[in-house]
Scaffold this motif. Structure first.
Motif, PDB file in Angstrom:
ATOM      1  N   SER A   1     -16.935 -17.128  -9.962  1.00 18.55           N
ATOM      2  CA  SER A   1     -15.618 -17.755 -10.066  1.00 18.55           C
ATOM      3  C   SER A   1     -14.824 -17.594  -8.776  1.00 18.55           C
ATOM      4  CB  SER A   1     -14.837 -17.134 -11.228  1.00 18.55           C
ATOM      5  OG  SER A   1     -13.497 -17.590 -11.231  1.00 18.55           O
ATOM      6  N   ILE A   2     -14.061 -18.629  -8.428  1.00 16.96           N
ATOM      7  CA  ILE A   2     -13.154 -18.564  -7.280  1.00 16.96           C
ATOM      8  C   ILE A   2     -11.719 -18.361  -7.742  1.00 16.96           C
ATOM      9  CG2 ILE A   2     -12.166 -19.887  -5.357  1.00 16.96           C
ATOM     10  CD1 ILE A   2     -14.842 -21.145  -4.894  1.00 16.96           C
ATOM     11  N   ILE A   3     -11.355 -19.003  -8.871  1.00 14.73           N
ATOM     12  CA  ILE A   3      -9.979 -18.911  -9.379  1.00 14.73           C
ATOM     13  C   ILE A   3      -9.609 -17.459  -9.674  1.00 14.73           C
ATOM     14  CG2 ILE A   3      -8.425 -19.574 -11.247  1.00 14.73           C
ATOM     15  CD1 ILE A   3      -8.997 -21.805  -9.313  1.00 14.73           C
ATOM     16  N   THR A   4     -10.499 -16.731 -10.340  1.00 15.13           N
ATOM     17  CA  THR A   4     -10.271 -15.309 -10.598  1.00 15.13           C
ATOM     18  C   THR A   4     -11.290 -14.518  -9.779  1.00 15.13           C
ATOM     19  OG1 THR A   4     -11.692 -15.453 -12.564  1.00 15.13           O
ATOM     20  CG2 THR A   4      -9.326 -15.688 -12.890  1.00 15.13           C
ATOM     21  N   SER A   5     -10.914 -14.185  -8.576  1.00 12.13           N
ATOM     22  CA  SER A   5     -11.870 -13.580  -7.649  1.00 12.13           C
ATOM     23  C   SER A   5     -11.145 -12.691  -6.642  1.00 12.13           C
ATOM     24  CB  SER A   5     -12.615 -14.687  -6.892  1.00 12.13           C
ATOM     25  OG  SER A   5     -11.708 -15.398  -6.072  1.00 12.13           O
ATOM     26  N   PRO A   6     -11.882 -11.833  -5.940  1.00 10.69           N
ATOM     27  CA  PRO A   6     -11.284 -11.054  -4.848  1.00 10.69           C
ATOM     28  C   PRO A   6     -10.670 -11.950  -3.777  1.00 10.69           C
ATOM     29  CG  PRO A   6     -13.418 -10.141  -5.447  1.00 10.69           C
ATOM     30  CD  PRO A   6     -13.275 -11.432  -6.217  1.00 10.69           C
ATOM     31  N   PHE A   7     -11.209 -13.156  -3.612  1.00 15.72           N
ATOM     32  CA  PHE A   7     -10.648 -14.092  -2.636  1.00 15.72           C
ATOM     33  C   PHE A   7      -9.195 -14.412  -2.957  1.00 15.72           C
ATOM     34  CE2 PHE A   7      -9.758 -18.646  -1.772  1.00 15.72           C
ATOM     35  CZ  PHE A   7      -9.609 -18.554  -0.402  1.00 15.72           C
ATOM     36  N   MET A   8      -8.920 -14.761  -4.219  1.00 15.28           N
ATOM     37  CA  MET A   8      -7.557 -15.096  -4.607  1.00 15.28           C
ATOM     38  C   MET A   8      -6.667 -13.858  -4.582  1.00 15.28           C
ATOM     39  SD  MET A   8      -7.809 -18.295  -4.859  1.00 15.28           S
ATOM     40  CE  MET A   8      -6.092 -18.559  -5.299  1.00 15.28           C
ATOM     41  N   SER A   9      -7.235 -12.701  -4.897  1.00 12.86           N
ATOM     42  CA  SER A   9      -6.450 -11.465  -4.885  1.00 12.86           C
ATOM     43  C   SER A   9      -6.078 -11.041  -3.473  1.00 12.86           C
ATOM     44  CB  SER A   9      -7.225 -10.338  -5.565  1.00 12.86           C
ATOM     45  OG  SER A   9      -7.542 -10.657  -6.903  1.00 12.86           O
ATOM     46  N   SER A  10      -6.879 -11.436  -2.504  1.00 11.75           N
ATOM     47  CA  SER A  10      -6.642 -11.018  -1.117  1.00 11.75           C
ATOM     48  C   SER A  10      -6.014 -12.121  -0.281  1.00 11.75           C
ATOM     49  CB  SER A  10      -7.966 -10.595  -0.477  1.00 11.75           C
ATOM     50  OG  SER A  10      -8.906 -11.669  -0.486  1.00 11.75           O
TER      51      SER A  10
ATOM     52  N   LEU B   1     -16.579 -12.195  -1.845  1.00  9.58           N
ATOM     53  CA  LEU B   1     -15.219 -12.509  -2.295  1.00  9.58           C
ATOM     54  C   LEU B   1     -15.212 -13.421  -3.520  1.00  9.58           C
ATOM     55  CD1 LEU B   1     -13.167 -12.925   1.016  1.00  9.58           C
ATOM     56  CD2 LEU B   1     -13.489 -10.910  -0.426  1.00  9.58           C
ATOM     57  N   ARG B   2     -16.396 -13.672  -4.078  1.00 10.24           N
ATOM     58  CA  ARG B   2     -16.482 -14.419  -5.337  1.00 10.24           C
ATOM     59  C   ARG B   2     -16.199 -13.485  -6.504  1.00 10.24           C
ATOM     60  NH1 ARG B   2     -18.589 -19.803  -6.493  1.00 10.24           N
ATOM     61  NH2 ARG B   2     -18.903 -20.798  -4.474  1.00 10.24           N
ATOM     62  N   GLY B   3     -15.723 -14.082  -7.617  1.00  7.13           N
ATOM     63  CA  GLY B   3     -15.458 -13.301  -8.810  1.00  7.13           C
ATOM     64  C   GLY B   3     -16.649 -13.263  -9.737  1.00  7.13           C
ATOM     65  N   GLU B   4     -16.393 -12.862 -10.962  1.00  6.70           N
ATOM     66  CA  GLU B   4     -17.450 -12.783 -11.973  1.00  6.70           C
ATOM     67  C   GLU B   4     -18.029 -14.160 -12.244  1.00  6.70           C
ATOM     68  OE1 GLU B   4     -18.060 -11.056 -16.531  1.00  6.70           O
ATOM     69  OE2 GLU B   4     -16.130 -10.838 -15.493  1.00  6.70           O
TER      70      GLU B   4
ATOM     71  N   GLY C   1     -15.309 -17.667   9.082  1.00  7.14           N
ATOM     72  CA  GLY C   1     -15.716 -16.340   8.639  1.00  7.14           C
ATOM     73  C   GLY C   1     -15.332 -16.079   7.191  1.00  7.14           C
ATOM     74  N   ILE C   2     -14.104 -16.483   6.811  1.00  7.74           N
ATOM     75  CA  ILE C   2     -13.657 -16.325   5.423  1.00  7.74           C
ATOM     76  C   ILE C   2     -14.514 -17.176   4.487  1.00  7.74           C
ATOM     77  CG2 ILE C   2     -11.747 -16.709   3.815  1.00  7.74           C
ATOM     78  CD1 ILE C   2      -9.845 -16.114   6.180  1.00  7.74           C
ATOM     79  N   ALA C   3     -14.805 -18.412   4.943  1.00  4.19           N
ATOM     80  CA  ALA C   3     -15.605 -19.324   4.119  1.00  4.19           C
ATOM     81  C   ALA C   3     -16.997 -18.748   3.838  1.00  4.19           C
ATOM     82  CB  ALA C   3     -15.733 -20.677   4.817  1.00  4.19           C
ATOM     83  N   LEU C   4     -17.578 -18.060   4.830  1.00  2.05           N
ATOM     84  CA  LEU C   4     -18.898 -17.465   4.636  1.00  2.05           C
ATOM     85  C   LEU C   4     -18.873 -16.345   3.594  1.00  2.05           C
ATOM     86  CD1 LEU C   4     -20.169 -17.304   8.333  1.00  2.05           C
ATOM     87  CD2 LEU C   4     -20.877 -18.910   6.533  1.00  2.05           C
ATOM     88  N   LEU C   5     -17.699 -15.778   3.367  1.00  4.07           N
ATOM     89  CA  LEU C   5     -17.560 -14.743   2.351  1.00  4.07           C
ATOM     90  C   LEU C   5     -17.271 -15.318   0.972  1.00  4.07           C
ATOM     91  CD1 LEU C   5     -15.350 -12.183   4.337  1.00  4.07           C
ATOM     92  CD2 LEU C   5     -17.826 -12.084   3.976  1.00  4.07           C
ATOM     93  N   VAL C   6     -16.907 -16.614   0.929  1.00  2.00           N
ATOM     94  CA  VAL C   6     -16.464 -17.224  -0.330  1.00  2.00           C
ATOM     95  C   VAL C   6     -17.423 -18.295  -0.838  1.00  2.00           C
ATOM     96  CG1 VAL C   6     -14.600 -18.507  -1.468  1.00  2.00           C
ATOM     97  CG2 VAL C   6     -14.045 -16.764   0.238  1.00  2.00           C
ATOM     98  N   ILE C   7     -17.897 -19.142   0.054  1.00  2.00           N
ATOM     99  CA  ILE C   7     -18.669 -20.312  -0.369  1.00  2.00           C
ATOM    100  C   ILE C   7     -20.001 -19.956  -1.042  1.00  2.00           C
ATOM    101  CG2 ILE C   7     -19.883 -22.371   0.449  1.00  2.00           C
ATOM    102  CD1 ILE C   7     -17.667 -22.764   2.487  1.00  2.00           C
ATOM    103  N   PRO C   8     -20.801 -19.029  -0.489  1.00  2.00           N
ATOM    104  CA  PRO C   8     -22.066 -18.692  -1.178  1.00  2.00           C
ATOM    105  C   PRO C   8     -21.806 -18.187  -2.593  1.00  2.00           C
ATOM    106  CG  PRO C   8     -22.038 -17.786   1.052  1.00  2.00           C
ATOM    107  CD  PRO C   8     -20.659 -18.286   0.778  1.00  2.00           C
ATOM    108  N   GLU C   9     -22.672 -18.554  -3.527  1.00  2.00           N
ATOM    109  CA  GLU C   9     -22.478 -18.176  -4.924  1.00  2.00           C
ATOM    110  C   GLU C   9     -22.428 -16.666  -5.117  1.00  2.00           C
ATOM    111  OE1 GLU C   9     -25.237 -20.033  -7.511  1.00  2.00           O
ATOM    112  OE2 GLU C   9     -24.622 -22.084  -7.001  1.00  2.00           O
TER     113      GLU C   9
END
Length: 513
Positions: free
Chosen positions: A300-309, A294-297, A282-290
């Motif tokens: 980006s994954i390094i600077t993103s809501p994913f890393m913040s959460s 939970l993707r950033g600007e 479930g988390i991956a489905l929120l992150v993997i798609p471009e």
């Protein structure tokens, strides 16, 4: 135990532990340190102590020569600040929120029986000789997710070792060595890399307006360092720390010797592990798609809501299987039981919360007085006055950083002060900013594990006290001092060889400017 038969190194560590634990309670120590900072700040203020360095003006956002003066906490303004900032100092302390949020999930997983059953099941399958290196490696890799390693892996290391009939403090030290001592090592790029690279870029542009330091520019060296840290952490834990600790005995943990799992527990483990898999998907489905939420600007994954959460996500990864396991094994029957388990897990953190309150005041007052900046800049000036060249200059930077790290724990704040001083200075001597950054990161990592001012150090002390109320600051320092010394010396030698061989520290980088 016959101490005459113990090696001198272990006897020395026992002495450090005894002396350290004879100190007052950590709360009292932080109170005394706070009073020292208050008095010292006023003395330096009356003496007119100040330092100047190249930095960015926070108001104009332009680079200029900044002058920082010692700020007294005994002036009317200082006294007003102390009284008015107490609550904010506590609630904004970097270690407080992540710990409490993570413990909501970890506590449920632990008290429902899930972690115990998982570790017991692991005991019967995993080779004992691989336990230590796996724990250390997990610690190093956890740095990708910022502070998760401190709040989750350090206590988990103790639990894992206990499941193998080994001393839990040895597991705690192995995990802490990987998380904090190996803070700059990793197999992949973490959240710390773009942060430090950005600071280094700004510092390099003092001399070269077009210079860019990329987040990947230390990757080769840090990847290789991962194996160094894992090997050293394993040897020190198995050959020095655990023999020093001896055999762990506790009535409360007498059931930990059980290496069998019942059929109900196996069923609970299966569904709990399935719930983890579903959660991760479930988390991956929120992150993997471009275009994932939970993707950033720019994706980006390094600077993103994913890393913040990441702390909240780690809480879910423990909370959900803990609930599922409890439902299957009947340790959780309704929502009241879940709330009760959460409450119980936070009750165990009461001592830590009290300690953090006083630690937060000390750290905040220390920063407010500018004592950390004054120490850092004077250390830089001392290094410049020595007039060393090449590799010796870099080694001196490592040592000074290791010392400064005992006073300024936040690596980004420390590098923001030091980078504008050291990077331009080293560039003028032909040393690239990327190499200077590596030297800084070595010194910054090696003494993390013995720095009481490091925000998560009180947390590690609190975890250690779970396995003995007598365990204090002296205990943790005596456990971690061998790691710190060996990491620092070996890392320095490794770095010197790397530099002299002319190996790039990252893709597309050069050792020379």
């Amino acid at each position: 135990m016959n101490h005459k038969k113990q090696p001198k190194s272990i006897q020395a560590l026992n002495t450090i532990e005894k002396l350290g634990n004879k100190l007052p309670h950590p709360v009292t120590i932080f109170i005394l340190f706070t009073f020292i900072v208050i008095a010292l700040s006023h003395i330096l203020y009356l003496m007119g102590v100040s330092v100047s360095f190249e930095g960015v003006n926070n108001e104009t956002m332009e680079r200029e020569t900044l002058t920082v003066e010692a700020v007294s906490l005994l002036t009317p303004e200082g006294i007003a600040h102390m009284f008015s900032s107490v609550v904010g100092n506590f609630t904004s302390f970097v270690a407080l929120g992540p710990v409490l949020v993570a413990m909501l999930g970890v506590g449920v997983a632990e008290k429902s029986g899930y972690i115990s059953a998982l570790m017991t099941n692991t005991v019967s399958k995993a080779p004992r000789r691989f336990v230590t290196p796996i724990v250390v490696l997990m610690g190093v890799l956890s740095n990708v997710a910022a502070s998760v390693g401190y709040v989750v892996l350090v206590p988990l290391g103790a639990i894992i070792f206990l499941g193998f009939n080994r001393h839990p403090l040895a597991g705690l030290s192995a995990a802490f060595a990987g998380v904090a001592g190996g803070y700059s090592a990793n197999l992949v790029i973490g959240t710390n890399d773009p942060l430090l690279a950005g600071i280094s870029t700004e510092a390099a542009r003092i001399l070269d307006a077009s210079y860019v330091v990329n987040p990947t520019d230390n990757w080769f060296f840090m990847l290789a360092s991962t194996f160094i840290i894992v090997i050293l952490g394993t040897i020190i834990t198995d050959k020095i720390v655990e023999p020093k600790l001896g055999k762990y005995t506790s009535n409360e943990d007498s059931n930990s010797n059980n290496t069998t799992v019942t059929q109900v527990e196996k069923k609970g483990l299966f569904w709990a592990n399935m719930s983890i898999l579903i959660t991760i998907i479930g988390i991956a489905l929120l992150v993997i798609p471009e275009n994932g939420p939970l993707r950033g600007e720019n994706g980006s994954i390094i600077t993103s809501p994913f890393m913040s959460s990441i702390i909240f996500l780690m809480m879910l990864i423990f909370l959900i299987p803990g609930i599922v396991y409890g439902i299957v094994t009947k340790t959780v029957r309704n929502d009241k039981d879940i709330a009760s388990l959460m409450t119980s897990s936070l009750e165990t953190m009461a001592g830590f919360i009290v300690l953090i309150f006083f630690a937060a005041q000390f750290v905040a007052f220390f920063n407010y007085t500018n004592l950390g900046t004054i120490i850092a800049v004077n250390g830089a000036n001392l290094l410049e006055a020595i007039q060393l060249n090449g590799v010796f200059l870099l080694l001196a930077l490592i040592l000074i950083t290791a010392i400064i790290n005992l006073f300024i724990a936040a690596d980004s704040a420390k590098w923001a002060i030091m980078a504008p001083v050291f990077i331009p200075m080293f560039m003028q001597m032909g040393i690239s900013p990327e190499v200077t950054q590596v030297a800084y990161r070595i010194g910054d990592s090696a003494t993390n594990i013995i720095a009481p001012l490091m925000p998560f150090f009180p947390l590690v002390v609190a975890f250690a006290q779970r396995y003995g109320k007598q365990n204090g600051i002296g205990t943790v320092i005596s456990l971690m001092l061998p790691h710190s010394i060996v990491f620092l010396i070996t890392w320095i030698i490794f770095f010197a060889i790397w530099y002299l061989l002319g190996i790039p520290v990252g893709p597309g980088t050069s050792l020379n400017y």
